[in-house]
Design a protein around this motif. Structure first.
Motif, PDB file in Angstrom:
ATOM      1  N   GLU A   5     -32.360  28.776  24.892  1.00 44.28           N
ATOM      2  CA  GLU A   5     -33.243  28.959  23.747  1.00 44.28           C
ATOM      3  C   GLU A   5     -32.473  29.201  22.454  1.00 44.28           C
ATOM      4  O   GLU A   5     -33.069  29.211  21.380  1.00 44.28           O
ATOM      5  CB  GLU A   5     -34.194  30.132  24.007  1.00 44.28           C
ATOM      6  CG  GLU A   5     -35.125  29.925  25.197  1.00 44.28           C
ATOM      7  CD  GLU A   5     -35.982  31.137  25.477  1.00 44.28           C
ATOM      8  OE1 GLU A   5     -35.761  32.174  24.802  1.00 44.28           O
ATOM      9  OE2 GLU A   5     -36.865  31.068  26.358  1.00 44.28           O
ATOM     10  N   ASN A   6     -31.173  29.419  22.559  1.00 47.73           N
ATOM     11  CA  ASN A   6     -30.375  29.664  21.345  1.00 47.73           C
ATOM     12  C   ASN A   6     -29.130  28.782  21.299  1.00 47.73           C
ATOM     13  O   ASN A   6     -28.127  29.155  20.687  1.00 47.73           O
ATOM     14  CB  ASN A   6     -29.984  31.142  21.249  1.00 47.73           C
ATOM     15  CG  ASN A   6     -29.117  31.599  22.409  1.00 47.73           C
ATOM     16  OD1 ASN A   6     -28.696  30.803  23.254  1.00 47.73           O
ATOM     17  ND2 ASN A   6     -28.830  32.896  22.467  1.00 47.73           N
ATOM     18  N   ASN A   7     -29.218  27.595  21.952  1.00 44.94           N
ATOM     19  CA  ASN A   7     -28.090  26.650  21.961  1.00 44.94           C
ATOM     20  C   ASN A   7     -26.791  27.289  22.438  1.00 44.94           C
ATOM     21  O   ASN A   7     -25.731  27.111  21.849  1.00 44.94           O
ATOM     22  CB  ASN A   7     -27.888  26.038  20.569  1.00 44.94           C
ATOM     23  CG  ASN A   7     -29.040  25.157  20.154  1.00 44.94           C
ATOM     24  OD1 ASN A   7     -29.857  24.749  20.985  1.00 44.94           O
ATOM     25  ND2 ASN A   7     -29.135  24.878  18.867  1.00 44.94           N
ATOM     26  N   PHE A   8     -26.920  28.039  23.540  1.00 42.99           N
ATOM     27  CA  PHE A   8     -25.745  28.732  24.099  1.00 42.99           C
ATOM     28  C   PHE A   8     -25.097  29.617  23.040  1.00 42.99           C
ATOM     29  O   PHE A   8     -23.905  29.541  22.774  1.00 42.99           O
ATOM     30  CB  PHE A   8     -24.749  27.723  24.666  1.00 42.99           C
ATOM     31  CG  PHE A   8     -24.850  27.554  26.160  1.00 42.99           C
ATOM     32  CD1 PHE A   8     -23.809  27.956  26.976  1.00 42.99           C
ATOM     33  CD2 PHE A   8     -25.981  27.018  26.747  1.00 42.99           C
ATOM     34  CE1 PHE A   8     -23.888  27.811  28.357  1.00 42.99           C
ATOM     35  CE2 PHE A   8     -26.070  26.868  28.119  1.00 42.99           C
ATOM     36  CZ  PHE A   8     -25.027  27.263  28.929  1.00 42.99           C
ATOM     37  N   SER A   9     -25.932  30.481  22.468  1.00 41.23           N
ATOM     38  CA  SER A   9     -25.457  31.392  21.427  1.00 41.23           C
ATOM     39  C   SER A   9     -24.791  30.618  20.284  1.00 41.23           C
ATOM     40  O   SER A   9     -23.747  31.022  19.761  1.00 41.23           O
ATOM     41  CB  SER A   9     -24.493  32.429  22.003  1.00 41.23           C
ATOM     42  OG  SER A   9     -24.215  33.452  21.069  1.00 41.23           O
ATOM     43  N   MET A  13     -26.347  34.932  31.022  1.00 34.05           N
ATOM     44  CA  MET A  13     -27.512  34.066  30.830  1.00 34.05           C
ATOM     45  C   MET A  13     -28.419  34.604  29.715  1.00 34.05           C
ATOM     46  O   MET A  13     -28.932  33.845  28.888  1.00 34.05           O
ATOM     47  CB  MET A  13     -28.294  33.935  32.137  1.00 34.05           C
ATOM     48  CG  MET A  13     -27.569  33.129  33.206  1.00 34.05           C
ATOM     49  SD  MET A  13     -28.386  33.135  34.831  1.00 34.05           S
ATOM     50  CE  MET A  13     -29.876  32.183  34.454  1.00 34.05           C
ATOM     51  N   ASP A  14     -28.596  35.898  29.685  1.00 30.86           N
ATOM     52  CA  ASP A  14     -29.381  36.500  28.608  1.00 30.86           C
ATOM     53  C   ASP A  14     -28.744  36.224  27.254  1.00 30.86           C
ATOM     54  O   ASP A  14     -29.434  35.881  26.289  1.00 30.86           O
ATOM     55  CB  ASP A  14     -29.492  38.017  28.823  1.00 30.86           C
ATOM     56  CG  ASP A  14     -30.695  38.390  29.674  1.00 30.86           C
ATOM     57  OD1 ASP A  14     -31.647  37.594  29.736  1.00 30.86           O
ATOM     58  OD2 ASP A  14     -30.664  39.471  30.289  1.00 30.86           O
ATOM     59  N   ALA A  15     -27.422  36.379  27.184  1.00 30.56           N
ATOM     60  CA  ALA A  15     -26.720  36.176  25.918  1.00 30.56           C
ATOM     61  C   ALA A  15     -26.805  34.731  25.457  1.00 30.56           C
ATOM     62  O   ALA A  15     -26.846  34.462  24.250  1.00 30.56           O
ATOM     63  CB  ALA A  15     -25.260  36.613  26.053  1.00 30.56           C
ATOM     64  N   GLY A  24     -29.285  32.723  25.956  1.00 31.69           N
ATOM     65  CA  GLY A  24     -30.674  32.294  25.786  1.00 31.69           C
ATOM     66  C   GLY A  24     -31.237  31.559  26.979  1.00 31.69           C
ATOM     67  O   GLY A  24     -32.155  30.746  26.838  1.00 31.69           O
ATOM     68  N   ILE A  25     -30.710  31.813  28.166  1.00 31.77           N
ATOM     69  CA  ILE A  25     -31.180  31.168  29.387  1.00 31.77           C
ATOM     70  C   ILE A  25     -32.132  32.138  30.092  1.00 31.77           C
ATOM     71  O   ILE A  25     -31.764  33.275  30.378  1.00 31.77           O
ATOM     72  CB  ILE A  25     -30.004  30.811  30.317  1.00 31.77           C
ATOM     73  CG1 ILE A  25     -29.008  29.917  29.576  1.00 31.77           C
ATOM     74  CG2 ILE A  25     -30.491  30.131  31.581  1.00 31.77           C
ATOM     75  CD1 ILE A  25     -27.711  29.698  30.337  1.00 31.77           C
ATOM     76  N   SER A  26     -33.354  31.715  30.339  1.00 32.58           N
ATOM     77  CA  SER A  26     -34.374  32.580  30.914  1.00 32.58           C
ATOM     78  C   SER A  26     -34.016  32.999  32.335  1.00 32.58           C
ATOM     79  O   SER A  26     -34.005  32.177  33.254  1.00 32.58           O
ATOM     80  CB  SER A  26     -35.724  31.869  30.907  1.00 32.58           C
ATOM     81  OG  SER A  26     -36.696  32.646  31.587  1.00 32.58           O
ATOM     82  N   VAL A  27     -33.739  34.289  32.508  1.00 31.54           N
ATOM     83  CA  VAL A  27     -33.432  34.803  33.836  1.00 31.54           C
ATOM     84  C   VAL A  27     -34.676  34.730  34.724  1.00 31.54           C
ATOM     85  O   VAL A  27     -34.585  34.389  35.916  1.00 31.54           O
ATOM     86  CB  VAL A  27     -32.907  36.249  33.747  1.00 31.54           C
ATOM     87  CG1 VAL A  27     -32.754  36.861  35.139  1.00 31.54           C
ATOM     88  CG2 VAL A  27     -31.568  36.285  33.016  1.00 31.54           C
ATOM     89  N   LYS A  28     -35.847  35.018  34.177  1.00 32.75           N
ATOM     90  CA  LYS A  28     -37.075  34.997  34.966  1.00 32.75           C
ATOM     91  C   LYS A  28     -37.375  33.588  35.475  1.00 32.75           C
ATOM     92  O   LYS A  28     -37.951  33.417  36.561  1.00 32.75           O
ATOM     93  CB  LYS A  28     -38.259  35.514  34.139  1.00 32.75           C
ATOM     94  CG  LYS A  28     -38.125  36.952  33.687  1.00 32.75           C
ATOM     95  CD  LYS A  28     -39.405  37.493  33.102  1.00 32.75           C
ATOM     96  CE  LYS A  28     -40.447  37.722  34.165  1.00 32.75           C
ATOM     97  NZ  LYS A  28     -41.636  38.436  33.658  1.00 32.75           N
ATOM     98  N   LYS A  29     -36.974  32.576  34.740  1.00 34.13           N
ATOM     99  CA  LYS A  29     -37.209  31.197  35.174  1.00 34.13           C
ATOM    100  C   LYS A  29     -36.251  30.800  36.285  1.00 34.13           C
ATOM    101  O   LYS A  29     -36.668  30.216  37.299  1.00 34.13           O
ATOM    102  CB  LYS A  29     -37.048  30.239  33.986  1.00 34.13           C
ATOM    103  CG  LYS A  29     -37.144  28.768  34.366  1.00 34.13           C
ATOM    104  CD  LYS A  29     -36.905  27.867  33.161  1.00 34.13           C
ATOM    105  CE  LYS A  29     -36.917  26.389  33.555  1.00 34.13           C
ATOM    106  NZ  LYS A  29     -36.660  25.498  32.391  1.00 34.13           N
TER     107      LYS A  29
END
Length: 345
Positions: free
Chosen positions: A111-115, A171-173, A175-180
């Motif tokens: 979601e953030n283009n890999f930070s 993954m959080d950093a 922008g990768i959804s951990v819940k997904k």
């Protein structure tokens, strides 16, 4: 119910059977994350942040030694055929392992283009494979993350629990959804759940910190033997109030349920010549004494075999067949009722 003595010896009733647990962890062969190989044609090695000695000079002044070996991922290598399209991006881990991936797949997962690290700078020399983007994460962490993004299992690498925990933070950093990617039945979900018997509290805290309810539920069953009094302040903060309350309710609820189930004594039978109501009261008192011993230390992880080993010997002191049958039916009902009491949050 007849007996040879007015007050039979019931001490043996309180004998508990302890069966040690034996875990066969096996000796699975772990697949290496990377292998040493010659640099694939077109790889922009000049962008390696910490190049080997043969790269100390500029590529324009001194081309790389043809015999130089580099570490390339054993899953994400140029000819892996993980996608219909060839890889167009190279990720370089902090321990100098190359991962050949697809830019559009990574951008779709983040979601953030890999930070903001992707897409790479247009000034980067792409070569024929794609530009090399250095990342601060280790190859073990990147391997876990990329397998999750590509919906593949990395269990054959046998990553450590610590590496998986670290990968989820990364993954959080990025922008990768951990819940997904840790949703029920996903490869990463199954990998994490396999660590529940060994790291139940740590995994429960991890699930709670990311609000992974589907992972916390099966993990909580491995915490029935855990002493809540030993929780540290740090662990309480990691778990958080909502999941901590659920864990407490699980323990207290099962303990209360056990006490309620133990309370009713065996049902009396119609009086006979050899066993009237007075004789049957001896069984009632013996049941009350034995069940009180179990209820005093009502543990949420109490096994049905322990209950049976504590209450079944009561029948050995009975001479009335109807009393023995009543005890057997009561014990069978108790075990069935206890076995269906909820074991998870």
């Amino acid at each position: 119910m007849a007996g040879n003595a007015e007050t039979p010896d019931w001490d043996f009733v309180f004998q508990f059977v302890t069966e040690p647990l034996e875990f066969d962890m096996g000796s699975a062969v772990e697949k290496p994350v990377a292998e040493r190989t010659e640099p694939p044609v077109g790889t922009a090695l000049g962008q390696v942040p910490t190049p080997p000695e043969s790269f100390t000079s500029s590529p324009a002044d001194s081309p790389p030694d043809e015999n130089t070996l580099v570490s390339v991922s054993t899953t994400f290598f140029p000819g892996a055929q993980l996608h219909a399209l060839p890889p167009d991006l190279v990720l370089l881990s902090s321990d100098s392992v190359f991962f050949y991936v697809h830019l559009h797949i990574l951008l779709a997962a983040s979601e953030n283009n890999f930070s903001s690290l992707l897409p790479p700078s247009p000034r980067a020399d792409p070569g024929s494979v794609g530009p090399a983007v250095p990342l601060p994460e280790s190859s073990a962490e990147l391997n876990i993350i990329l397998h999750a993004i590509y919906d593949m299992s990395c269990s054959h690498y046998s990553p450590s629990f610590e590496a998986i925990v670290s990968a989820l933070s990364v993954m959080d950093a990025y922008g990768i959804s951990v819940k997904k990617y840790v949703a029920r039945s996903t490869p990463l979900y199954n990998l994490l759940l396999s660590h529940a018997p060994i790291y139940p509290l740590e995994l429960y805290a991890l699930a709670a910190s990311h609000d992974l309810y589907d992972l916390a539920v099966p993990t909580s069953s491995h915490l029935l033997s855990f002493s809540l009094a030993s929780l540290t302040d740090e662990m309480v903060d990691r778990i958080g109030p909502r999941y901590l309350k659920r864990l407490f309710f699980l323990h207290f609820g099962r303990s209360d349920a056990l006490k309620r189930l133990l309370l009713p004594p065996p049902h009396p039978h119609p009086p006979t010549v050899s066993c009237d109501f007075t004789e049957q009261k001896k069984l009632t008192r013996a049941w009350a004494l034995a069940s009180a011993y179990l209820a005093w230390d009502a543990r949420p992880d109490l096994s049905t075999s322990t209950i049976e080993s504590a209450l079944a010997p009561l029948g050995e002191q009975l001479s009335c067949e109807q009393c023995k049958l009543a005890l057997h039916e009561r014990l069978k009902t108790l075990i069935v009722q206890w076995s269906v009491v909820k074991r998870t949050i």
